[in-house]
Every structure is written in structure tokens, then in C-alpha cells.
Write a protein that holds these residues in place. Sequence first.
Motif, mmCIF file in Angstrom:
data_model
loop_
_atom_site.group_PDB
_atom_site.id
_atom_site.type_symbol
_atom_site.label_atom_id
_atom_site.label_comp_id
_atom_site.label_asym_id
_atom_site.label_seq_id
_atom_site.Cartn_x
_atom_site.Cartn_y
_atom_site.Cartn_z
ATOM 1 N N GLU A 1 0.892 -1.293 0.026
ATOM 2 C CA GLU A 1 -0.005 0.024 0.090
ATOM 3 C C GLU A 1 0.999 1.451 0.153
ATOM 4 N N GLU B 1 2.725 2.183 -3.221
ATOM 5 C CA GLU B 1 1.799 2.774 -4.248
ATOM 6 C C GLU B 1 1.414 4.008 -4.068
ATOM 7 N N THR B 2 1.235 4.480 -2.868
ATOM 8 C CA THR B 2 0.981 5.935 -2.328
ATOM 9 C C THR B 2 1.974 7.056 -2.107
#
Length: 208
Positions: free
Chosen positions: A111, A114-115
Motif C-alpha cells: 500500500e 503505491e501511495t
Amino acid sequence: MKKLYTCLALFVCLGFGGCKHDNWLDRDSKTLITDDQLWNDPKLLTSLMANYYNRLPTLHGVFNSGGMTELDDAMWSGHRDQNGRNDFQFGDDYGRYWDYGLIRDINLSLENIETLGLQLTETTKKQYIAEMRFVRALVYFEMVKRMGGVPIVTKQMIYDFSGDPTPLQLPRAKEHEVYDLFTKRWKRLKKISEIMRLVKPEPINILF
């Protein structure tokens, strides 16, 4: 005395003047790594992946199958020097593996990259995401072959402090469901790796 006060005042002025050098005071920590540094530096990401590989099981793992050979019904016997291999005694937790701490860390990494990995090239990001998913699938394989069906967790599980923990209480999946899910993901990763070979590789050390 007046000269003493003058000297002290001069030293104080020099001290305050020296504090104006923001470049000297505002320095990167030598002991802390920020999210921005970690998720945008291929060398730090490679180090993170090394940590994940180091946490994989060794007893009866992919890289050490000797123990399972000793427990196999087809284990050779008949020679007095090998009788001990047919009298293998162990506790009820022998070979147990249940590492959802590692699963959580990998889910968090997937996660975050990706961010927060905004400075990585798309090729580099895909390489690390594929490798993280590969390691996660490998962890599930190591768990399911020992424990049978296990809960499948592919994202962060965050408690909302509502007093109701039931959303976090995932049931064990059936054994074939675990194999089916991660077999499909391995095949998908294989396709990604084949595509990545056609792309000019990034000048970094990639483990996958």
C-alpha cells in the motif's frame, strides 16, 4: 569588568550569528529513515526486501527440505545406522508456522509503495510490487502446507476502536482456496516478469 561584559556580549552575538546557518542545523537523521526516503530509494527498498527474505522459514522451508524427507513414509530404512530416522520424536508444535506479522508488513509495504513511491519510475515500482507479492504468496504457501487452510489477508486490517472486533476475525479459508488464489497470482507474476524482461532494466539491484 567592563571589558569582561564586552567580551561576553561579543561571544553571545557570535553565537547567535552562527545559528543562522540553517544548512548546518537542518540535517538528515543518521538513525531514522522517513517514509519519503524509504519508498523512493531503490537501495533502501532492496534492503527491505532482504529483511522479508530473511524472515522466511528455514525448517522444512523451500530452501531446506531435509526435515520433510526424514518424516516421509518413503524414507529408506533397513540399515542399523539409519534406524534413528524411523524413530523421529517431536512435539505437537514441530514445524508450525503462522507468521501474520510478516503478512501484515508486506501488505503495508504494497500500500505504501503505491501511495508514497512517487519518485520511483513505473518500471522500478512494478518490479518491487511484483517481488513483494511473490514473497507474500510464498509465505502463504509455507503456512498452508503446514497448517492446512488459513485466513487470507491481502490488505491492512485496522481496528476502528468501535468495540466490535468481528470485522477483524477472518475465518480460515479452505486449503484448496489458498492454493487456488496464490497459484493464480503466481501465474500473473510470471507474466509480469516475462514482460519486464522485455523492458530495459533499471540500473539497480533487483532480487526478483
